[in-house]
Design a protein around this motif. Structure first.
Motif, PDB file in Angstrom:
ATOM      1  N   ALA A   1       0.604  -0.953  -0.164  1.00 52.40           N
ATOM      2  CA  ALA A   1      -0.020  -0.247   0.276  1.00 52.40           C
ATOM      3  C   ALA A   1       1.478   1.659   0.104  1.00 52.40           C
ATOM      4  CB  ALA A   1      -0.807  -0.415   1.045  1.00 52.40           C
ATOM      5  N   GLY A   2       2.170   1.540   0.186  1.00 52.17           N
ATOM      6  CA  GLY A   2       3.307   2.471  -0.005  1.00 52.17           C
ATOM      7  C   GLY A   2       3.339   3.072   1.534  1.00 52.17           C
TER       8      GLY A   2
ATOM      9  N   LEU B   1       2.190 -11.767 -13.492  1.00 52.10           N
ATOM     10  CA  LEU B   1       2.015 -11.092 -12.132  1.00 52.10           C
ATOM     11  C   LEU B   1       1.620  -9.774 -11.850  1.00 52.10           C
ATOM     12  CD1 LEU B   1       2.384 -14.657 -10.307  1.00 52.10           C
ATOM     13  CD2 LEU B   1       0.508 -13.860 -10.896  1.00 52.10           C
ATOM     14  N   LEU B   2       3.101  -9.746 -12.359  1.00 55.55           N
ATOM     15  CA  LEU B   2       3.623  -8.042 -11.432  1.00 55.55           C
ATOM     16  C   LEU B   2       2.911  -6.973 -12.817  1.00 55.55           C
ATOM     17  CD1 LEU B   2       7.416  -8.590 -11.956  1.00 55.55           C
ATOM     18  CD2 LEU B   2       6.201  -7.845  -9.982  1.00 55.55           C
ATOM     19  N   ALA B   3       2.888  -7.368 -13.717  1.00 57.27           N
ATOM     20  CA  ALA B   3       1.476  -6.537 -14.285  1.00 57.27           C
ATOM     21  C   ALA B   3       0.457  -6.101 -13.473  1.00 57.27           C
ATOM     22  CB  ALA B   3       1.822  -6.803 -15.778  1.00 57.27           C
ATOM     23  N   VAL B   4      -0.191  -7.229 -13.324  1.00 51.85           N
ATOM     24  CA  VAL B   4      -1.013  -7.373 -12.388  1.00 51.85           C
ATOM     25  C   VAL B   4      -1.308  -6.516 -11.343  1.00 51.85           C
ATOM     26  CG1 VAL B   4      -3.085  -8.804 -11.096  1.00 51.85           C
ATOM     27  CG2 VAL B   4      -2.698  -9.443 -14.031  1.00 51.85           C
ATOM     28  N   ALA B   5      -0.259  -7.227  -9.988  1.00 51.48           N
ATOM     29  CA  ALA B   5      -0.148  -6.490  -9.061  1.00 51.48           C
ATOM     30  C   ALA B   5       0.338  -4.632  -9.695  1.00 51.48           C
ATOM     31  CB  ALA B   5       1.545  -6.695  -8.769  1.00 51.48           C
ATOM     32  N   HIS B   6       1.243  -4.409 -10.680  1.00 47.87           N
ATOM     33  CA  HIS B   6       1.121  -2.922 -10.892  1.00 47.87           C
ATOM     34  C   HIS B   6      -0.123  -2.238 -11.194  1.00 47.87           C
ATOM     35  CE1 HIS B   6       5.342  -3.193 -10.356  1.00 47.87           C
ATOM     36  NE2 HIS B   6       5.888  -3.503 -11.116  1.00 47.87           N
ATOM     37  N   ARG B   7      -0.839  -2.918 -11.484  1.00 45.54           N
ATOM     38  CA  ARG B   7      -2.184  -2.170 -12.239  1.00 45.54           C
ATOM     39  C   ARG B   7      -3.582  -1.908 -11.406  1.00 45.54           C
ATOM     40  NH1 ARG B   7      -1.638  -5.540 -16.990  1.00 45.54           N
ATOM     41  NH2 ARG B   7      -2.740  -7.317 -15.961  1.00 45.54           N
ATOM     42  N   ALA B   8      -2.749  -3.227 -10.423  1.00 46.59           N
ATOM     43  CA  ALA B   8      -4.212  -3.137  -8.954  1.00 46.59           C
ATOM     44  C   ALA B   8      -4.033  -1.949  -7.915  1.00 46.59           C
ATOM     45  CB  ALA B   8      -4.636  -4.802  -8.213  1.00 46.59           C
ATOM     46  N   LEU B   9      -2.613  -2.169  -8.182  1.00 48.10           N
ATOM     47  CA  LEU B   9      -2.442  -1.358  -6.318  1.00 48.10           C
ATOM     48  C   LEU B   9      -2.048   0.302  -6.866  1.00 48.10           C
ATOM     49  CD1 LEU B   9       1.475  -2.656  -5.782  1.00 48.10           C
ATOM     50  CD2 LEU B   9      -1.069  -3.108  -4.803  1.00 48.10           C
ATOM     51  N   GLU B  10      -2.329   1.130  -5.948  1.00 46.07           N
ATOM     52  CA  GLU B  10      -2.935   2.401  -5.689  1.00 46.07           C
ATOM     53  C   GLU B  10      -1.511   2.930  -6.006  1.00 46.07           C
ATOM     54  OE1 GLU B  10      -5.339   4.564  -3.476  1.00 46.07           O
ATOM     55  OE2 GLU B  10      -6.923   4.052  -4.955  1.00 46.07           O
ATOM     56  N   PRO B  11      -1.267   3.795  -6.352  1.00 44.95           N
ATOM     57  CA  PRO B  11       0.629   5.005  -6.822  1.00 44.95           C
ATOM     58  C   PRO B  11       0.264   5.241  -5.936  1.00 44.95           C
ATOM     59  CG  PRO B  11      -1.427   5.691  -8.553  1.00 44.95           C
ATOM     60  CD  PRO B  11      -2.165   4.479  -7.683  1.00 44.95           C
TER      61      PRO B  11
END
Length: 181
Positions: free
Chosen positions: A131-132, A169-179
């Motif tokens: 979640a940063g 999996l990394l692409a999915v994670a990056h798309r899903a996570l809020e910047p």
């Protein structure tokens, strides 16, 4: 001729992994494992104090990698924390997808066992990093969905080579996570 002890030890571990994958941890008895190996329950107990010890040894490499990831995310914030957490967890999930799949549906119960109790705190720190370290509900929700989603589904992709699964999996994670802001 009697079999060597290390070979029997490995056979018991392998049989436990197969049985846990088919009937779950709770649904597998030490007798089931012994029957699959072709030995007695006493032989299983000679090598492992109990079923929890079997699972602990089976999961030890994955747990060690999770603990190393926990150390790497410590002190990181924002986008750096997200990146390291996402890459590290995806690497763990790809490498140990069979082991993670063994725990499908039983993870909350297993966290109650002493050998796995610390995993809950590591998971919470991993969610925070994903979640940063944001306190926004949407960031935590996205982080939890990424963590749970990857863990829950990685066993479904046993037929996909690592070099294809990791970037997906990394692409999915990056798309899903809020910047992070």
């Amino acid at each position: 001729m009697a079999r060597a002890v290390p070979e029997t030890h490995h056979e018991i571990l392998a049989a436990a992994g197969r049985r846990f994958a088919v009937t779950g941890y709770k649904g597998t008895s030490l007798q089931d494992i012994a029957r699959e190996v072709g030995c007695s329950k006493a032989t299983v107990l000679y090598h492992f104090a109990n079923k929890e010890a079997l699972l602990s040894e089976l999961m030890a490499p994955a747990i060690a990698m999770l603990e190393a990831l926990d150390a790497r995310i410590a002190g990181r914030t924002g986008a750096d924390a997200q990146r390291v957490a996402a890459e590290g967890f995806v690497d763990l999930a790809v490498r140990f997808r069979r082991e993670i799949a063994l725990l499908r549906g039983e993870f909350p119960d297993l966290l109650q066992q002493p050998a796995f109790a610390h995993i809950q705190q590591i998971s919470e720190r991993l969610v925070a990093a994903l979640a940063g370290h944001s306190d926004r509900p949407a960031a935590r929700i996205a982080a939890l969905v990424v963590l749970a989603g990857i863990a829950e589904t990685c066993g479904e992709f046993l037929d996909i080579p690592d070099q294809e699964l990791r970037p997906a999996l990394l692409a999915v994670a990056h798309r899903a996570l809020e910047p992070t802001t």
